[in-house]
Write a protein that holds these residues in place. Structure first.
Motif, PDB file in Angstrom:
ATOM      1  N   VAL A 208      -9.327 -81.394 -23.903  1.00 57.27           N
ATOM      2  CA  VAL A 208      -8.609 -82.019 -23.965  1.00 57.27           C
ATOM      3  C   VAL A 208      -7.757 -81.031 -25.334  1.00 57.27           C
ATOM      4  O   VAL A 208      -9.175 -81.455 -26.844  1.00 57.27           O
ATOM      5  CB  VAL A 208      -8.209 -83.697 -24.202  1.00 57.27           C
ATOM      6  N   ILE A 209      -6.936 -81.291 -25.732  1.00 61.12           N
ATOM      7  CA  ILE A 209      -6.403 -80.895 -27.443  1.00 61.12           C
ATOM      8  C   ILE A 209      -5.355 -81.482 -28.172  1.00 61.12           C
ATOM      9  O   ILE A 209      -4.825 -82.066 -26.830  1.00 61.12           O
ATOM     10  CB  ILE A 209      -6.085 -79.714 -27.713  1.00 61.12           C
ATOM     11  N   MET A 214       1.394 -83.195 -29.637  1.00 59.08           N
ATOM     12  CA  MET A 214       1.773 -83.566 -28.932  1.00 59.08           C
ATOM     13  C   MET A 214       0.290 -83.472 -27.517  1.00 59.08           C
ATOM     14  O   MET A 214      -0.753 -82.695 -28.053  1.00 59.08           O
ATOM     15  CB  MET A 214       2.182 -81.937 -27.796  1.00 59.08           C
ATOM     16  N   TYR A 215      -0.534 -84.587 -26.039  1.00 64.35           N
ATOM     17  CA  TYR A 215      -1.689 -84.296 -25.757  1.00 64.35           C
ATOM     18  C   TYR A 215      -1.431 -82.839 -25.056  1.00 64.35           C
ATOM     19  O   TYR A 215      -0.577 -83.099 -24.539  1.00 64.35           O
ATOM     20  CB  TYR A 215      -1.767 -85.560 -26.135  1.00 64.35           C
ATOM     21  N   TYR A 216      -2.555 -82.320 -24.761  1.00 65.35           N
ATOM     22  CA  TYR A 216      -2.337 -81.026 -24.031  1.00 65.35           C
ATOM     23  C   TYR A 216      -3.928 -82.043 -22.620  1.00 65.35           C
ATOM     24  O   TYR A 216      -4.998 -81.595 -23.377  1.00 65.35           O
ATOM     25  CB  TYR A 216      -2.739 -79.442 -24.094  1.00 65.35           C
ATOM     26  N   VAL A 217      -4.041 -81.430 -21.650  1.00 67.77           N
ATOM     27  CA  VAL A 217      -4.713 -81.218 -20.968  1.00 67.77           C
ATOM     28  C   VAL A 217      -5.618 -80.240 -19.847  1.00 67.77           C
ATOM     29  O   VAL A 217      -3.628 -80.004 -19.049  1.00 67.77           O
ATOM     30  CB  VAL A 217      -5.690 -82.684 -19.842  1.00 67.77           C
ATOM     31  N   CYS A 218      -5.779 -79.322 -20.168  1.00 72.31           N
ATOM     32  CA  CYS A 218      -6.441 -78.350 -19.168  1.00 72.31           C
ATOM     33  C   CYS A 218      -7.377 -79.063 -18.029  1.00 72.31           C
ATOM     34  O   CYS A 218      -8.264 -79.285 -18.573  1.00 72.31           O
ATOM     35  CB  CYS A 218      -6.718 -77.320 -20.083  1.00 72.31           C
ATOM     36  N   MET A 219      -6.949 -78.550 -16.503  1.00 72.44           N
ATOM     37  CA  MET A 219      -7.614 -78.465 -15.993  1.00 72.44           C
ATOM     38  C   MET A 219      -7.602 -77.626 -15.101  1.00 72.44           C
ATOM     39  O   MET A 219      -6.580 -76.609 -14.408  1.00 72.44           O
ATOM     40  CB  MET A 219      -7.034 -79.808 -14.674  1.00 72.44           C
ATOM     41  N   CYS A 235      -1.924 -77.143 -17.129  1.00 75.28           N
ATOM     42  CA  CYS A 235      -2.286 -77.562 -18.517  1.00 75.28           C
ATOM     43  C   CYS A 235      -0.994 -78.847 -18.270  1.00 75.28           C
ATOM     44  O   CYS A 235      -0.110 -78.609 -17.742  1.00 75.28           O
ATOM     45  CB  CYS A 235      -1.463 -76.795 -19.451  1.00 75.28           C
ATOM     46  N   TYR A 236      -0.714 -80.253 -18.816  1.00 74.30           N
ATOM     47  CA  TYR A 236      -0.923 -81.166 -18.774  1.00 74.30           C
ATOM     48  C   TYR A 236      -0.273 -81.546 -20.771  1.00 74.30           C
ATOM     49  O   TYR A 236      -1.081 -81.311 -21.085  1.00 74.30           O
ATOM     50  CB  TYR A 236      -1.235 -82.126 -17.776  1.00 74.30           C
ATOM     51  N   ARG A 237       0.833 -81.591 -20.347  1.00 75.19           N
ATOM     52  CA  ARG A 237       1.568 -82.341 -21.686  1.00 75.19           C
ATOM     53  C   ARG A 237       2.059 -83.779 -21.947  1.00 75.19           C
ATOM     54  O   ARG A 237       3.148 -83.622 -20.998  1.00 75.19           O
ATOM     55  CB  ARG A 237       1.408 -81.585 -22.770  1.00 75.19           C
TER      56      ARG A 237
END
Length: 553
Positions: A208-209, A214-219, A235-237
């Motif tokens: 997560v960054i 904006m919040y970004y979740v990489c998986m 990536c989800y934002r």
């Protein structure tokens, strides 16, 4: 005077030219051609810091640093050992192979470094460590509940969260003790099953960054059995931490036909879209899971892993892992990343501390090894009667490196007891082992292929094939033997070849090559160099390891 001025001018031109050349130096992925998975990276000033997974190896939680995201060195470990039961000590055939420290999250917050990780397997609790410096010392501050592949996140308002899950992602608000906060946010924000494109995929490895508000979740997204579907990074934002989140694929490439690249992190300066990097690993068979670095280009608010081909067309991202494609930042001049600083030789000259290159297989028995009893040597004493290398305490390990590497060890056998076994191995669930067995007054050299059979995390048995056996004849009282292991991790290979010498001059290749395999059901690691000594009859013997020499090929 004129001649001196011309000479100075010439040197200045050469210096400028050299700087220009160094600025254009490129590197080739993987940047760490060795087992260093589940990377989490933070940047402090001009330095990147990274932690990766080492599971059952001790000390654990290796911290590495780099100035350029390409050349890394190990600078500390978060903990020396884990005392969560006999299985960490290889007692009664119990092990933590493939478990232990897993998928750590490294953060820098309020002038301190923070690490969160979960120890897989019973009792299955988490750990939170803190340090003023990445070099340590690290202090244990909390034992929270188990959270799978958790990413620790400190928000700007002072609140802290975990992003965690497998197949989905849940955000959990934490209290001051890093426990789930009563009445705090606890919400599933990403569900792979509800996404038609990801339906049936395994989504995990959250990283997560926050960037530009904006919040970004990489998986990682993995889907087995689908033709042409390689592992990829998604990536989800969202504008709010609790969503709703939208998705974009930021990396999808077979990269040399190893089945895709996925799971890792992106890191950069929140004040700019420039200077961002991704470090994402790839499974590469016997050598393990290897980190690959690539610049990140922000396109329409998405962190795409690659560069724009022409610097203009946002839809024209370069093949992100093409060899020799990217310039090394900060004028670093190494064209091919070296493993120096991660794997290396050791003369055992330091009588107080063990080199950071080494890790023990499970917790060590501390009174059964010494760097001071014979200065310049590592003394390995037998401390427990066992039947197999898989259960032997005080086995020293290092990563093996690709595409090819060689490890050579010099061992004094003089003080071995009847039934003792020592040697050098390519250690994994299936191991290639070159060992010396003491039988009465004789020393037998054996090349063995050993396959461990697990029942859960317990070693049920080890099936071994003795490929070669021969007696060793020493010409003097001091019985020195030199053992060598060459690892070939080129595509389609993953083979270990052993050889030995009695004088470090005349070498003899031993037996046939032995296949090195990566098996997630057992060790879940790449093959490791292993230097060992254990007793099969009674304790009391020891060997002295003079040196270990490592070469990259």
């Amino acid at each position: 005077m004129k001649r001196n001025m011309l000479k100075l001018l010439a040197l200045s031109v050469i210096a400028v030219f050299s700087t220009a050349v160094s600025a254009q130096e490129t590197y080739r992925n993987p940047v760490i051609f060795a087992d260093a998975p589940d990377m989490s990276v933070c940047k402090v000033a001009d330095t990147y810091y990274m932690i990766s997974t080492t599971m059952h190896l001790m000390p654990g939680g290796p911290i590495m640093k780099s100035k350029d995201m390409v050349n890394w060195e190990t600078i500390s470990y978060v903990f020396d050992r884990i005392d969560d039961g006999d299985r960490y000590n290889l007692i009664d055939n119990q092990t933590v192979y493939g478990q232990g420290q897993w998928a750590s999250s490294l953060r820098y917050h309020m002038g301190k470094f923070w690490v969160w990780f979960t120890a897989n397997g019973a009792p299955g609790k988490g750990f939170v460590f803190c340090a003023d410096k990445a070099e340590g010392p690290w202090k244990l501050v909390a034992r929270p509940p188990h959270m799978h592949d958790a990413s620790l996140f400190f928000d700007e308002d002072g609140k802290k969260y975990l992003f965690t899950g497998s197949g989905s992602c849940t955000v959990v608000e934490l209290d001051d003790n890093f426990m789930p906060k009563k009445g705090g946010l606890n919400k599933r924000i990403i569900d792979g099953k509800s996404d038609p494109e990801e339906n049936g995929a395994l989504l995990e490895g959250s990283s997560v960054i926050k960037h530009n508000g904006m919040y970004y979740v990489c998986m990682i997204s993995m889907k087995w059995g689908v033709p042409g579907r390689v592992r990829r990074e998604v990536c989800y934002r969202a504008e709010r931490i609790d969503g709703p989140y939208e998705k974009h694929i930021i990396l999808e490439t077979p990269f040399e036909s190893y089945g895709g690249v996925g799971q890792g992190c992106i890191v950069g300066d929140d004040q700019s879209d420039k200077g961002w990097w991704a470090l994402i690993f790839q499974d590469r068979g016997g050598v393990g899971r290897v980190p690959c670095a690539m610049p990140v280009t922000w396109v329409d608010g998405w962190p795409m892993c690659g560069e724009l081909n022409n610097g203009v067309d946002k839809n024209d991202i370069k093949e992100c892992l093409n060899p020799k494609n990217y310039h090394i930042p900060n004028d670093v001049t190494k064209r091919h990343p070296s493993l120096q600083g991660i794997i290396g030789s050791d003369e055992f000259a330091n009588a107080e501390t063990l080199s950071l290159y080494w890790q023990w297989n499970h917790n060590p028995v501390n009174d059964a090894w010494s760097l001071s009893e014979r200065p310049g040597f590592m003394r390995l004493k037998t401390s427990r009667v066992v039947k197999t290398l898989q259960l032997a305490p005080n086995t020293l390990t290092q990563r093996m490196g690709g595409p090819e590497c060689t490890g050579t060890v010099c061992i004094d056998l003089t003080n071995m007891k009847d039934g003792d076994c020592c040697g050098l191995a390519a250690l994994n669930g299936d191991s290639g082992i070159l060992r010396i067995v003491k039988k009465g007054s004789k020393f037998l050299l054996q090349l063995v292929e050993e396959k461990a059979v697990f029942k859960g995390r317990t070693i049920e048995r080890c099936d071994e094939e003795i490929i070669m056996q021969k007696p060793l004849a020493f010409k003097n009282k001091q019985k020195m033997v030199y053992l060598r292991l060459h690892g070939d991790f080129n595509p389609g290979r993953d083979m270990a070849q052993f050889s030995y010498s009695l004088d470090n001059s005349k070498w003899e290749t031993v037996g046939r090559e032995i296949k090195m395999t990566f098996d997630y059901t057992r060790h879940f690691m790449g093959s490791k160099f292993a230097v060992f000594n254990y007793a099969t009859k009674k304790t009391g013997g020891y060997v002295d390891v003079d040196w270990f020499h490592y070469e990259e090929n």
